[in-house]
Design a protein around this motif. Sequence first.
Motif, PDB file in Angstrom:
ATOM      1  N   ASN A  58       0.744  -1.109   0.090  1.00 44.51           N
ATOM      2  CA  ASN A  58       0.080  -0.010  -0.088  1.00 44.51           C
ATOM      3  C   ASN A  58       0.976   1.131  -0.002  1.00 44.51           C
ATOM      4  O   ASN A  58       1.881   1.419   0.630  1.00 44.51           O
ATOM      5  N   PRO A  59       0.279   2.239  -0.579  1.00 43.56           N
ATOM      6  CA  PRO A  59       1.090   3.606  -0.668  1.00 43.56           C
ATOM      7  C   PRO A  59       1.398   3.999   0.721  1.00 43.56           C
ATOM      8  O   PRO A  59       0.385   3.963   1.687  1.00 43.56           O
ATOM      9  N   LEU A  60       2.606   4.675   1.080  1.00 49.44           N
ATOM     10  CA  LEU A  60       2.734   5.171   2.625  1.00 49.44           C
ATOM     11  C   LEU A  60       1.667   6.323   2.888  1.00 49.44           C
ATOM     12  O   LEU A  60       1.075   6.472   3.919  1.00 49.44           O
ATOM     13  N   LEU A  61       1.630   7.472   1.740  1.00 47.53           N
ATOM     14  CA  LEU A  61       0.475   8.343   2.050  1.00 47.53           C
ATOM     15  C   LEU A  61      -0.215   8.646   0.532  1.00 47.53           C
ATOM     16  O   LEU A  61       0.178   8.712  -0.289  1.00 47.53           O
ATOM     17  N   LEU A  62      -1.559   8.463   0.588  1.00 48.57           N
ATOM     18  CA  LEU A  62      -2.316   8.780  -0.537  1.00 48.57           C
ATOM     19  C   LEU A  62      -3.825   9.193  -0.145  1.00 48.57           C
ATOM     20  O   LEU A  62      -4.320   8.697   1.034  1.00 48.57           O
ATOM     21  N   PHE A  63      -4.154  10.189  -0.628  1.00 50.24           N
ATOM     22  CA  PHE A  63      -5.541  10.928  -0.425  1.00 50.24           C
ATOM     23  C   PHE A  63      -6.060  11.247  -1.646  1.00 50.24           C
ATOM     24  O   PHE A  63      -6.299  12.076  -2.320  1.00 50.24           O
ATOM     25  N   ASN A  64      -6.715  10.171  -2.091  1.00 51.43           N
ATOM     26  CA  ASN A  64      -7.565   9.979  -3.482  1.00 51.43           C
ATOM     27  C   ASN A  64      -8.950  10.355  -3.031  1.00 51.43           C
ATOM     28  O   ASN A  64      -9.624   9.237  -2.758  1.00 51.43           O
ATOM     29  N   VAL A  65      -9.150  11.633  -3.092  1.00 49.64           N
ATOM     30  CA  VAL A  65     -10.622  12.062  -2.772  1.00 49.64           C
ATOM     31  C   VAL A  65     -11.604  11.718  -3.954  1.00 49.64           C
ATOM     32  O   VAL A  65     -12.589  11.207  -3.783  1.00 49.64           O
ATOM     33  N   ILE A  66     -11.317  11.461  -4.907  1.00 47.71           N
ATOM     34  CA  ILE A  66     -12.137  11.372  -6.274  1.00 47.71           C
ATOM     35  C   ILE A  66     -12.629   9.720  -5.948  1.00 47.71           C
ATOM     36  O   ILE A  66     -13.678   9.385  -6.242  1.00 47.71           O
ATOM     37  N   ASP A  67     -11.691   8.898  -5.760  1.00 46.58           N
ATOM     38  CA  ASP A  67     -12.099   7.401  -5.911  1.00 46.58           C
ATOM     39  C   ASP A  67     -12.313   6.863  -4.291  1.00 46.58           C
ATOM     40  O   ASP A  67     -12.238   5.899  -3.925  1.00 46.58           O
ATOM     41  N   ARG A  68     -12.180   7.977  -3.293  1.00 46.59           N
ATOM     42  CA  ARG A  68     -12.371   7.763  -1.921  1.00 46.59           C
ATOM     43  C   ARG A  68     -11.539   6.604  -1.280  1.00 46.59           C
ATOM     44  O   ARG A  68     -11.741   5.590  -0.539  1.00 46.59           O
ATOM     45  N   GLU A  69      -9.998   6.782  -1.866  1.00 48.47           N
ATOM     46  CA  GLU A  69      -8.945   5.910  -1.351  1.00 48.47           C
ATOM     47  C   GLU A  69      -8.147   6.703  -0.427  1.00 48.47           C
ATOM     48  O   GLU A  69      -7.458   7.469  -1.083  1.00 48.47           O
ATOM     49  N   PHE A  70      -7.929   6.133   0.683  1.00 46.40           N
ATOM     50  CA  PHE A  70      -6.921   7.114   1.608  1.00 46.40           C
ATOM     51  C   PHE A  70      -5.942   6.049   2.336  1.00 46.40           C
ATOM     52  O   PHE A  70      -6.403   5.139   2.922  1.00 46.40           O
ATOM     53  N   PHE A  71      -4.751   6.413   2.245  1.00 48.45           N
ATOM     54  CA  PHE A  71      -3.964   5.576   3.095  1.00 48.45           C
ATOM     55  C   PHE A  71      -2.837   6.499   3.880  1.00 48.45           C
ATOM     56  O   PHE A  71      -2.446   7.581   3.241  1.00 48.45           O
ATOM     57  N   ILE A  72      -2.847   6.038   5.225  1.00 48.34           N
ATOM     58  CA  ILE A  72      -1.831   6.750   5.998  1.00 48.34           C
ATOM     59  C   ILE A  72      -1.047   5.766   6.674  1.00 48.34           C
ATOM     60  O   ILE A  72      -1.358   4.932   7.490  1.00 48.34           O
ATOM     61  N   LEU A  73       0.413   6.081   6.270  1.00 49.13           N
ATOM     62  CA  LEU A  73       1.418   5.125   6.844  1.00 49.13           C
ATOM     63  C   LEU A  73       1.244   3.805   6.338  1.00 49.13           C
ATOM     64  O   LEU A  73       1.279   2.676   7.031  1.00 49.13           O
ATOM     65  N   GLY A  74       0.694   3.452   5.135  1.00 52.50           N
ATOM     66  CA  GLY A  74       0.352   2.152   4.742  1.00 52.50           C
ATOM     67  C   GLY A  74      -0.896   1.662   5.032  1.00 52.50           C
ATOM     68  O   GLY A  74      -1.367   0.383   4.867  1.00 52.50           O
ATOM     69  N   GLN A  75      -1.623   2.284   6.076  1.00 53.79           N
ATOM     70  CA  GLN A  75      -3.019   1.603   6.474  1.00 53.79           C
ATOM     71  C   GLN A  75      -4.183   2.433   5.831  1.00 53.79           C
ATOM     72  O   GLN A  75      -4.172   3.509   5.619  1.00 53.79           O
ATOM     73  N   PRO A  76      -5.037   1.471   5.206  1.00 54.90           N
ATOM     74  CA  PRO A  76      -6.168   2.274   4.377  1.00 54.90           C
ATOM     75  C   PRO A  76      -7.119   2.610   5.430  1.00 54.90           C
ATOM     76  O   PRO A  76      -7.420   2.219   6.436  1.00 54.90           O
ATOM     77  N   PHE A  77      -7.543   3.877   4.780  1.00 55.10           N
ATOM     78  CA  PHE A  77      -8.725   4.606   5.549  1.00 55.10           C
ATOM     79  C   PHE A  77      -9.718   4.793   4.664  1.00 55.10           C
ATOM     80  O   PHE A  77      -9.728   4.854   3.305  1.00 55.10           O
ATOM     81  N   TYR A  78     -11.267   4.641   5.193  1.00 54.69           N
ATOM     82  CA  TYR A  78     -12.425   4.713   4.269  1.00 54.69           C
ATOM     83  C   TYR A  78     -13.369   5.999   4.897  1.00 54.69           C
ATOM     84  O   TYR A  78     -12.833   6.495   5.805  1.00 54.69           O
ATOM     85  N   PRO A  79     -14.181   6.289   4.203  1.00 49.01           N
ATOM     86  CA  PRO A  79     -15.041   7.325   4.482  1.00 49.01           C
ATOM     87  C   PRO A  79     -15.829   7.191   5.831  1.00 49.01           C
ATOM     88  O   PRO A  79     -16.242   7.982   6.656  1.00 49.01           O
ATOM     89  N   GLN A  80     -15.907   5.918   6.284  1.00 42.40           N
ATOM     90  CA  GLN A  80     -16.267   5.384   7.411  1.00 42.40           C
ATOM     91  C   GLN A  80     -15.492   5.865   8.805  1.00 42.40           C
ATOM     92  O   GLN A  80     -15.955   5.721   9.782  1.00 42.40           O
TER      93      GLN A  80
END
Length: 483
Positions: free
Chosen positions: A72-94
Motif C-alpha cells: 500500500n502507498p505510504l500516503l495517498l489521499f485520493n478524494v475522487i475514488d475515496r481511497e486514503f492511506f496513511i502510513l500504509g494503512q487504508p482509511f475509508y469514509p467510515q
Amino acid sequence: MSDIEEIARGGQGQVLDPETYRDSIGTMDQSGKRKWVYPRKPKGKFTNYRNIVSYILLIIYFSIPFIKINGNPLLLFNVIDREFFILGQPFYPQDFFILTLGAIASIIFIIVFTIAYGRIFCGWICPQTIFLEMIFRKIEYAIEGDRNKQMKLDRQAWNSEKIWKRGLKWTIYIIISLIITHFMFMYIVGYQEVFKIISEGPFANPTNFMVMILFTAAFYFVFAWFREQVCTLVCPYGRLQGVLIDKETINVFYDFKRGENRAKWRKGEDRKAAGKGDCIDCHQCVVVCPTGIDIRDGQQLECVNCTACIDACDEVMVKVGLPKGLIRYATENEIEKEIPFKFTARMKGFAVVLALLVGFLGYLLYNRGEMEAKFIKPAGSTFFVRDGQITNTYNYTFLNKTNEKKVVTVKVIEPKNGVITYSASSMITVDRDKITKGTINISFPESEMNLSKQNITIGVYDTKGKLIDSYQTYFEGPFKLQF
C-alpha cells in the motif's frame, strides 16, 4: 573589501532606502504599492541548519509517493475514488470521525506549539518557505547574483543580458513548478497513474492536463511573483500567532537593552562610555530579511523566524569584536529582565501536552479496528416461523481494514441462543482492503421471543476466536399481547 568589513570600518554598506521603513507591511510603501524584496543571500550557523532540515524534508516529499508498506502507498489521499492511506494503512469514509478528531488535535497542537515556541514552523518546516528559500531563491542567486546584482539587473533596460537571465530563470521556475505539481498529484492518485497520464499524453487526458497546467501556473505565480505576500497577506497563521504569543514565547528577538542606543561603528571607540549600544546600525539584519521587515522594531506578524537576521548580525558582531547574540532566539521576558534562557516549567508542561497530542493522533491511526461489519435486514423483508423457530434474514457487509486476508465467522452475542444459517460456508474470507457481502439467517426459539422487535448483537470472530467487531441490530417476531 567586503560589505561587512566596510561597515566595520564605518562605511555605509548596504543601507536600505528610507521608504523601507513603513507603517504597516514591509513589502508595501505608504501608498500601498508593492515593493520588491531583494534579500541578501544569508550565511551562517542557522542557515546551515535550515539547509539540512530543508533538504531532508525535500527528500521526504519527493520520496514518499514511491514508498509502499505491505503493497500500500505510504500516503495517498485520493478524494475522487475515496481511497486514503496513511502510513500504509487504508482509511475509508467510515473513518471520517478519525479525521475530524485528528484535525481538532492538530489545531490544538499548532496552538500549543505556537504559544510555547513561536513561529519555528514558518521558518523551518513550512512548504512555502522551503520551496521559496531553498529552491527558487537559490536558483535566482545562481543566475542573477546576490542582492546588489539583482537590484541592478532590475533597474537596467531589457538588453540581451537581462532577457537571457530572466528568461532562463523563468523557464527553470516553470519546470520546477511542473515537477512539484506532478508530485503533488502523486499524493492524490499515485505515481503509477501519474506516469500513465504522462505516457498517454494531454489529448488522451485533457481534463487532467488542464488541472496540472492550472496548478503549475499557481505554483509559478506564488514562487516567481507573489512570494512573501503569501506569508504577510494570505496565510492565517501569521495573524493567529499574533494573539497566541506572549512574553514567555520563544521567538527571534532583537536585544534592545543591549543594542540601544544604536550608532555607527567607530574604530577604537568606547561605546559604553559614549552611551552607545552594541547595534552599529548597519542594516544587515534588514537586507537579509525575506519579508522586508526590521527586526529591531520589535516582534512583527511578518517575521517568519527564518533566523537570517541572526546569522547576519552575528557575522557583523564578530567583525567588530562584539559578543554575538544581539539578535537571537529568546523570550520577551528574557530580553526585558536580562536573564539567560532556561527551559522553564511552562515549556516542559507544553512539551508534555504536545507529546500527549502526538500520542493521541497515533492512537487514532492505529486503534480503529481491524474490520467493520454491518448486518442490515433487506428492504421489505420480514420474519417467518417454522418448526417453532422465528427466522430473520440479514445482508452482511464486511470491510477488511488490515493489510492481510481475514477468515471470519459470525456468532450471536446477545441473546446467546441464536442459531445462524449461512448461504454459503460458515468461514467467510475477506481479502485485505476489500469489502465482502453475503446473506445469513438468524433463528431464535419462538418461545423466547417476547417482543415483536427485539435488539440483538452479532459478533464477527477470527479463526482464533477473537472478537473483531460487533454490530447491534433488531430481530422481528410475531406480535404478542402481554398480560
